[in-house]
Write a protein that holds these residues in place. Sequence first.
Motif, PDB file in Angstrom:
ATOM      1  N   MET A   1     -10.614  -5.175  -4.900  1.00  0.00           N
ATOM      2  CA  MET A   1      -9.509  -4.349  -4.608  1.00  0.00           C
ATOM      3  C   MET A   1      -8.116  -5.289  -4.362  1.00  0.00           C
ATOM      4  SD  MET A   1      -8.841  -1.528  -1.091  1.00  0.00           S
ATOM      5  CE  MET A   1     -10.086  -1.299  -2.020  1.00  0.00           C
ATOM      6  N   PHE A   2      -7.420  -5.432  -5.310  1.00  0.00           N
ATOM      7  CA  PHE A   2      -5.816  -5.935  -4.528  1.00  0.00           C
ATOM      8  C   PHE A   2      -4.515  -5.623  -4.315  1.00  0.00           C
ATOM      9  CE2 PHE A   2      -8.826  -7.514  -8.863  1.00  0.00           C
ATOM     10  CZ  PHE A   2      -8.647  -8.765  -8.638  1.00  0.00           C
ATOM     11  N   ILE A   3      -4.462  -6.216  -3.333  1.00  0.00           N
ATOM     12  CA  ILE A   3      -3.175  -6.773  -2.523  1.00  0.00           C
ATOM     13  C   ILE A   3      -1.645  -6.292  -3.761  1.00  0.00           C
ATOM     14  CG2 ILE A   3      -1.992  -6.278  -0.718  1.00  0.00           C
ATOM     15  CD1 ILE A   3      -4.238  -7.067   0.729  1.00  0.00           C
ATOM     16  N   LEU A   4      -1.013  -6.092  -4.034  1.00  0.00           N
ATOM     17  CA  LEU A   4      -0.039  -5.840  -4.418  1.00  0.00           C
ATOM     18  C   LEU A   4       1.435  -5.848  -4.032  1.00  0.00           C
ATOM     19  CD1 LEU A   4       1.222  -5.417  -7.370  1.00  0.00           C
ATOM     20  CD2 LEU A   4       1.444  -3.237  -6.620  1.00  0.00           C
ATOM     21  N   SER A   5       2.400  -6.711  -4.124  1.00  0.00           N
ATOM     22  CA  SER A   5       3.817  -7.225  -3.492  1.00  0.00           C
ATOM     23  C   SER A   5       4.463  -6.080  -3.814  1.00  0.00           C
ATOM     24  CB  SER A   5       4.061  -8.505  -2.580  1.00  0.00           C
ATOM     25  OG  SER A   5       5.105  -8.555  -2.235  1.00  0.00           O
ATOM     26  N   MET A   6       5.430  -5.545  -3.268  1.00  0.00           N
ATOM     27  CA  MET A   6       6.364  -4.498  -4.239  1.00  0.00           C
ATOM     28  C   MET A   6       8.055  -4.305  -3.809  1.00  0.00           C
ATOM     29  SD  MET A   6       4.149  -1.109  -5.326  1.00  0.00           S
ATOM     30  CE  MET A   6       3.685  -0.637  -3.578  1.00  0.00           C
ATOM     31  N   ALA A   7       8.601  -4.827  -4.653  1.00  0.00           N
ATOM     32  CA  ALA A   7       9.897  -4.308  -3.958  1.00  0.00           C
ATOM     33  C   ALA A   7      10.687  -3.820  -5.365  1.00  0.00           C
ATOM     34  CB  ALA A   7      10.381  -6.156  -4.318  1.00  0.00           C
ATOM     35  N   LEU A   8      11.694  -3.015  -4.288  1.00  0.00           N
ATOM     36  CA  LEU A   8      12.141  -1.482  -5.174  1.00  0.00           C
ATOM     37  C   LEU A   8      13.582  -1.984  -5.315  1.00  0.00           C
ATOM     38  CD1 LEU A   8      12.584   1.131  -5.517  1.00  0.00           C
ATOM     39  CD2 LEU A   8      13.716   1.398  -3.420  1.00  0.00           C
ATOM     40  N   LEU A   9      13.832  -2.022  -6.502  1.00  0.00           N
ATOM     41  CA  LEU A   9      15.149  -2.255  -7.385  1.00  0.00           C
ATOM     42  C   LEU A   9      15.522  -0.785  -8.137  1.00  0.00           C
ATOM     43  CD1 LEU A   9      17.462  -3.689  -8.456  1.00  0.00           C
ATOM     44  CD2 LEU A   9      16.002  -4.158 -10.387  1.00  0.00           C
TER      45      LEU A   9
ATOM     46  N   PHE B   1      -3.286   1.346  -7.982  1.00  0.00           N
ATOM     47  CA  PHE B   1      -3.911   2.476  -7.751  1.00  0.00           C
ATOM     48  C   PHE B   1      -3.614   3.479  -7.028  1.00  0.00           C
ATOM     49  CE2 PHE B   1      -6.596   0.041 -11.594  1.00  0.00           C
ATOM     50  CZ  PHE B   1      -6.175   0.321 -12.671  1.00  0.00           C
ATOM     51  N   SER B   2      -2.900   2.845  -6.504  1.00  0.00           N
ATOM     52  CA  SER B   2      -2.616   4.067  -4.917  1.00  0.00           C
ATOM     53  C   SER B   2      -0.899   3.746  -5.039  1.00  0.00           C
ATOM     54  CB  SER B   2      -3.482   3.155  -3.920  1.00  0.00           C
ATOM     55  OG  SER B   2      -2.950   1.705  -3.009  1.00  0.00           O
ATOM     56  N   THR B   3      -0.724   4.955  -4.360  1.00  0.00           N
ATOM     57  CA  THR B   3       0.670   5.042  -4.819  1.00  0.00           C
ATOM     58  C   THR B   3       1.265   4.979  -2.573  1.00  0.00           C
ATOM     59  OG1 THR B   3       0.166   6.770  -5.621  1.00  0.00           O
ATOM     60  CG2 THR B   3       2.640   6.827  -4.381  1.00  0.00           C
ATOM     61  N   THR B   4       2.513   4.615  -3.009  1.00  0.00           N
ATOM     62  CA  THR B   4       2.888   4.138  -1.905  1.00  0.00           C
ATOM     63  C   THR B   4       4.270   4.795  -1.803  1.00  0.00           C
ATOM     64  OG1 THR B   4       1.869   1.651  -1.959  1.00  0.00           O
ATOM     65  CG2 THR B   4       3.976   1.291  -0.781  1.00  0.00           C
TER      66      THR B   4
ATOM     67  N   VAL C   1      11.376   7.765  -2.679  1.00  0.00           N
ATOM     68  CA  VAL C   1      10.353   7.624  -3.681  1.00  0.00           C
ATOM     69  C   VAL C   1       8.946   7.289  -3.473  1.00  0.00           C
ATOM     70  CG1 VAL C   1      12.651   6.638  -5.126  1.00  0.00           C
ATOM     71  CG2 VAL C   1      10.804   5.341  -3.576  1.00  0.00           C
ATOM     72  N   ALA C   2       7.820   7.244  -4.412  1.00  0.00           N
ATOM     73  CA  ALA C   2       6.914   7.066  -4.694  1.00  0.00           C
ATOM     74  C   ALA C   2       6.412   6.239  -5.970  1.00  0.00           C
ATOM     75  CB  ALA C   2       5.881   8.053  -5.088  1.00  0.00           C
ATOM     76  N   VAL C   3       6.263   5.300  -5.435  1.00  0.00           N
ATOM     77  CA  VAL C   3       5.814   4.320  -6.869  1.00  0.00           C
ATOM     78  C   VAL C   3       4.505   3.992  -6.516  1.00  0.00           C
ATOM     79  CG1 VAL C   3       5.350   1.347  -6.988  1.00  0.00           C
ATOM     80  CG2 VAL C   3       7.251   2.682  -6.047  1.00  0.00           C
ATOM     81  N   THR C   4       3.273   4.018  -8.079  1.00  0.00           N
ATOM     82  CA  THR C   4       2.244   3.978  -8.133  1.00  0.00           C
ATOM     83  C   THR C   4       2.018   2.614  -9.309  1.00  0.00           C
ATOM     84  OG1 THR C   4       1.675   5.879  -7.976  1.00  0.00           O
ATOM     85  CG2 THR C   4       0.045   5.254  -9.475  1.00  0.00           C
ATOM     86  N   PRO C   5       1.165   1.568  -8.738  1.00  0.00           N
ATOM     87  CA  PRO C   5       1.297   0.109  -9.221  1.00  0.00           C
ATOM     88  C   PRO C   5       0.076   0.294 -10.417  1.00  0.00           C
ATOM     89  CG  PRO C   5       0.142  -0.068  -6.877  1.00  0.00           C
ATOM     90  CD  PRO C   5       0.818   1.505  -6.664  1.00  0.00           C
ATOM     91  N   GLU C   6      -0.681   1.262 -10.387  1.00  0.00           N
ATOM     92  CA  GLU C   6      -1.842   1.268 -11.556  1.00  0.00           C
ATOM     93  C   GLU C   6      -2.782  -0.370 -11.526  1.00  0.00           C
ATOM     94  OE1 GLU C   6       0.860   2.571 -15.037  1.00  0.00           O
ATOM     95  OE2 GLU C   6       0.111   4.711 -14.393  1.00  0.00           O
ATOM     96  N   ASN C   7      -1.985  -1.279 -12.535  1.00  0.00           N
ATOM     97  CA  ASN C   7      -2.968  -1.886 -12.990  1.00  0.00           C
ATOM     98  C   ASN C   7      -2.527  -2.956 -12.615  1.00  0.00           C
ATOM     99  OD1 ASN C   7      -5.465  -3.421 -12.868  1.00  0.00           O
ATOM    100  ND2 ASN C   7      -5.632  -3.632 -15.057  1.00  0.00           N
TER     101      ASN C   7
END
Length: 106
Positions: free
Chosen positions: A1-9, A34-37, A81-87
Amino acid sequence: MFILSMALLASLSASSTPETLSIEATDFGEGYQFSTTESQFSITNNADTEVEISVTPARNADKVLSAPKMLAPHGSAVVMVAVTPENEIGIKLHSFLVRTLTTPEV
């Protein structure tokens, strides 16, 4: 499982001048592949008249959960909004395009 840092633009289209709308972007924090934030950002109408807007995600996996169709003069609203990072791994940007569909008076 990988952690992803996301920013909304959230970006304005060419039909939206900076004088018309302003956007307060949000940092989503961490998410997992693969999870929705879910997150939100706010839009403010700086014009003297009501404007019709549309909000669309740049990526197919991302979704707009709720967004106003109209913004009152000098009013603000929250876009969910919902963001799904996939792979994805690492820091990634997920963007949403905000368009004005009417020509406001500034």
